[in-house]
Design a protein around this motif. Structure first.
Motif, short mmCIF file in Angstrom:
data_model
loop_
_atom_site.label_atom_id
_atom_site.label_comp_id
_atom_site.label_asym_id
_atom_site.label_seq_id
_atom_site.Cartn_x
_atom_site.Cartn_y
_atom_site.Cartn_z
N VAL A 126 6.62 12.15 -2.46
CA VAL A 126 8.00 12.29 -2.01
C VAL A 126 8.99 12.41 -3.17
O VAL A 126 10.08 12.96 -2.98
CB VAL A 126 8.42 11.11 -1.08
N GLY A 127 8.63 11.95 -4.36
CA GLY A 127 9.57 12.00 -5.49
C GLY A 127 9.50 13.27 -6.31
O GLY A 127 10.21 13.41 -7.31
N LEU A 183 4.76 1.36 1.39
CA LEU A 183 5.24 1.36 2.78
C LEU A 183 6.62 0.71 2.83
O LEU A 183 7.52 1.21 3.52
CB LEU A 183 4.26 0.60 3.67
N LEU A 184 6.79 -0.37 2.08
CA LEU A 184 8.10 -1.02 2.05
C LEU A 184 9.15 -0.07 1.47
O LEU A 184 10.28 0.02 1.98
CB LEU A 184 8.02 -2.31 1.20
N GLY A 185 8.78 0.66 0.43
CA GLY A 185 9.69 1.63 -0.18
C GLY A 185 10.13 2.70 0.82
O GLY A 185 11.29 3.12 0.83
N HIS A 186 9.21 3.13 1.68
CA HIS A 186 9.58 4.12 2.70
C HIS A 186 10.59 3.54 3.69
O HIS A 186 11.57 4.20 4.05
CB HIS A 186 8.33 4.59 3.47
N ALA A 187 10.34 2.29 4.12
CA ALA A 187 11.27 1.66 5.06
C ALA A 187 12.66 1.54 4.42
O ALA A 187 13.68 1.86 5.05
CB ALA A 187 10.75 0.29 5.48
N LEU A 188 12.69 1.12 3.16
CA LEU A 188 13.97 0.95 2.47
C LEU A 188 14.66 2.30 2.24
O LEU A 188 15.89 2.39 2.33
CB LEU A 188 13.77 0.23 1.14
N ALA A 189 13.87 3.34 1.96
CA ALA A 189 14.47 4.66 1.73
C ALA A 189 15.13 5.17 3.01
O ALA A 189 16.23 5.75 2.97
CB ALA A 189 13.41 5.65 1.25
N LEU A 201 9.96 -5.49 -4.90
CA LEU A 201 11.30 -5.32 -4.35
C LEU A 201 12.35 -5.31 -5.47
O LEU A 201 13.28 -4.49 -5.47
CB LEU A 201 11.58 -6.45 -3.36
N ALA A 202 12.18 -6.21 -6.44
CA ALA A 202 13.14 -6.27 -7.55
C ALA A 202 13.13 -4.96 -8.32
O ALA A 202 14.16 -4.52 -8.84
CB ALA A 202 12.78 -7.44 -8.48
N HIS A 210 0.87 -1.19 0.00
CA HIS A 210 0.00 0.00 0.00
C HIS A 210 0.90 1.23 0.00
O HIS A 210 2.03 1.19 0.48
CB HIS A 210 -0.92 -0.03 1.21
N ARG A 211 0.37 2.33 -0.56
CA ARG A 211 1.22 3.50 -0.79
C ARG A 211 0.75 4.73 -0.04
O ARG A 211 -0.45 4.97 0.09
CB ARG A 211 1.20 3.84 -2.29
N ILE A 212 1.71 5.53 0.40
CA ILE A 212 1.43 6.91 0.81
C ILE A 212 2.53 7.78 0.21
O ILE A 212 3.65 7.33 0.02
CB ILE A 212 1.36 7.10 2.35
N GLY A 213 2.16 9.00 -0.13
CA GLY A 213 3.15 9.92 -0.72
C GLY A 213 3.78 9.39 -1.99
O GLY A 213 4.91 9.74 -2.32
#
Ligand code: UD1
Ligand code: CA
Length: 477
Positions: free
Chosen positions: A264-265, A28-34, A59-60, A21-24
């Motif tokens: 965020v981008g 959510l995983l992308g935020h943790a990784l960032a 993830l890939a 799921h996305r915010i901004g």
């Protein structure tokens, strides 16, 4: 570095795994990784399970260097970290940072502070904590009389006295790898959920006489997690507040932060102006002095200096310096408006170049076209690019004047400086400088209304107009 993302996210009630799921504009995983990425971590291991194919694919795409490790059975957070350490064994002297995939507001700086404290104190375990207004559901941080962390007690297992503690476990930890791997082998499942709790590593460290740190986050909001869609929206709004505020501090005018959504981008230059009810998505970039909105949505667009984009919707479009868009324009992928060009009210453009200073002011469709400089496209012009099977291109030379209500049937070339007559259907190329007329010749059938619509308001008006013309002629004699 281990990111826990195997959970089901039951309370999301979604076919999409929670961490996707996305915010901004970011998962959510992308935020943790960032957040982790900003530390320049060594290996990043993501523990996946529920919805593993979708998570692996995502993830890939966003972090190809990360390792995806599958936790077959969801036996708890301790088990998840154990699976990660078995598949990708850490150097025993290294620090293992563990974060959850569902805490998108964590900042890199906060993680860096946790790591710095952990190293300075040579701790076995350091846990990021925060005092929150409503600690329901979180593990409580239990400290001894000298303030040292002795254990983490899950909400379900806590005594009434422990439930009153408002300092909670964020789910973010730094571990001494050697200590962690041997402690993971000793976790019990003797708790209300029958799971291996990662939090029990704290109690094991204390029992072994190791140092355990509880590091408080400055901003308690950073540790908030997403468990359902109400929290997803709340954290989305919080993230947006942060992003909008950062841009204002960087010199962007935002008239109404509450109705402005910026992913965020997105990148904005100082002195850009964002008016109310505007959404900037993806990799959109806005140059200095540009005015966006009110009521504009841009996704992956480039907006040049001083351009104006009023009440419009655009995706993958380039809007040149000083160009004007809207109100109510729809710019689709591949649109490139040159400097000082215009796309006006109720205009749709896709896959087309509009040259410098050229104008498409009203009610037109432009598709698969290349328009030169200084061109004017009259109101209600349609670039007829589709024959029902294939798309065809139209080329319009510099300084062409297309009359209102022209159909330009592609493939077609209008030579430089040519004109088309209003209401034409243009099916053949037009040489430079020519006027193309592609319409029937007008004929007037005198007296038709009085013969065919006798007694109508139109007939009465026509008779009155004829009489006044006759009277004028008589008076003139
Ligand atoms: C956990 C902590 C709690 C803390 C809270 C912070 C434990 C036992 N409790 O509780 O102290 O306050 O996080 O948000 O650790 N996961 C797996 N595999 C599993 C179980 C969980 O990968 O077998 C992942 C989940 O996807 C999630 C994270 O671990 O990203 C946390 O799991 P969750 O079930 O949400 O733990 P909480 O009950 O919130
Ligand atoms: Ca959780």
């Amino acid at each position: 570095m281990v990111v826990l993302a195997a959970g089901e996210g039951t309370r999301m009630r979604s076919a999409t795994p929670k961490v996707l799921h996305r915010i901004g504009g970011r998962s959510l995983l992308g935020h943790a990784l960032a957040a982790v990425d900003g530390l320049g971590p060594g290996r990043v291991v993501v523990v996946i399970g529920h919805g593993r194919d979708a998570v692996r694919e995502h993830l890939a795409a966003i972090a190809p260097a990360a390792f995806a490790v599958v936790q077959e059975q969801r036996n708890g957070t301790g088990h998840a970290v154990r699976v990660a350490c078995e598949e990708v064994p850490p150097d025993p002297a290294a620090i293992v940072l563990v974060v959850c995939g569902d805490t998108p507001l964590l900042r890199t700086q906060t993680l860096a502070t946790l790591l710095a404290e952990h190293e300075r104190e040579r701790a076995a375990v350091s846990v990021l904590t925060a005092a929150v207004a409503d600690p329901t559901g979180y593990g409580r941080i239990v400290r001894d009389s000298s303030g040292r962390v002795t254990q983490i007690v899950e909400h379900r297992e806590a005594t009434a006295q422990q439930l009153a503690i408002d300092e909670v476990n964020s789910g973010v930890y730094a571990f001494h790898a050697g200590f962690l791997t041997q402690a993971l082998g000793r976790l019990s499942t003797a708790n209300s959920q029958g799971e291996q709790y990662l939090t029990d590593v704290v109690g094991l460290a204390r029992a072994a006489g190791e140092t355990v740190l509880g590091v408080r986050a400055h901003d308690a909001r950073e540790i908030l997690g997403v468990n359902d869609r109400v929290q997803l929206a709340a954290l989305g709004a919080e993230l947006n507040r942060r992003v909008v505020e950062d841009w204002m501090r960087a010199g962007v005018t935002v008239i109404d932060p509450a109705s402005t959504w910026i992913d965020v981008g997105v990148h904005l230059e100082p002195d850009a102006v964002v008016c109310p009810n505007t959404q900037l998505h993806g990799a959109t970039r806005v140059a200095a002095g540009a005015v966006i909105g009110p009521g504009t949505t841009l996704t992956d667009c480039l907006v040049g200096p001083g351009a104006e984009v009023l009440s419009s919707y655009a995706t993958q479009a380039e809007i040149g310096a000083g160009a004007h868009v809207g109100p109510f324009s729809f710019l689709r992928p591949g649109t490139r408006l040159g400097p000082d060009a215009k796309a006006g009210a109720f205009v749709e453009i896709k896959n087309s170049i509009v040259g410098a200073g050229s104008k498409v002011p009203h009610l037109s469709y432009v598709g698969d076209a290349e328009i030169g400089v200084g061109v004017n496209i009259g109101a209600a012009t349609v670039f007829v690019n589709y024959d029902g099977v294939a798309k065809h291109r139209t080329t319009v030379g510099d300084h062409v004047r297309v009359g209102s209500d022209t159909m330009l049937v592609a493939p077609l070339t209008l030579g430089a400086g040519s004109y088309t007559a209003a209401g034409s259907v243009i099916t053949q190329d037009v040489p430079p400088g020519a006027l193309a007329v592609g319409r029937g010749t007008q004929r007037n059938i005198e007296g038709w209304v009085e013969r065919k619509r006798p007694g109508s308001a139109a007939a009465t008006a026509a008779a009155a107009a004829e009489k006044s013309t006759t009277d004028d002629l008589e008076r003139a004699e």
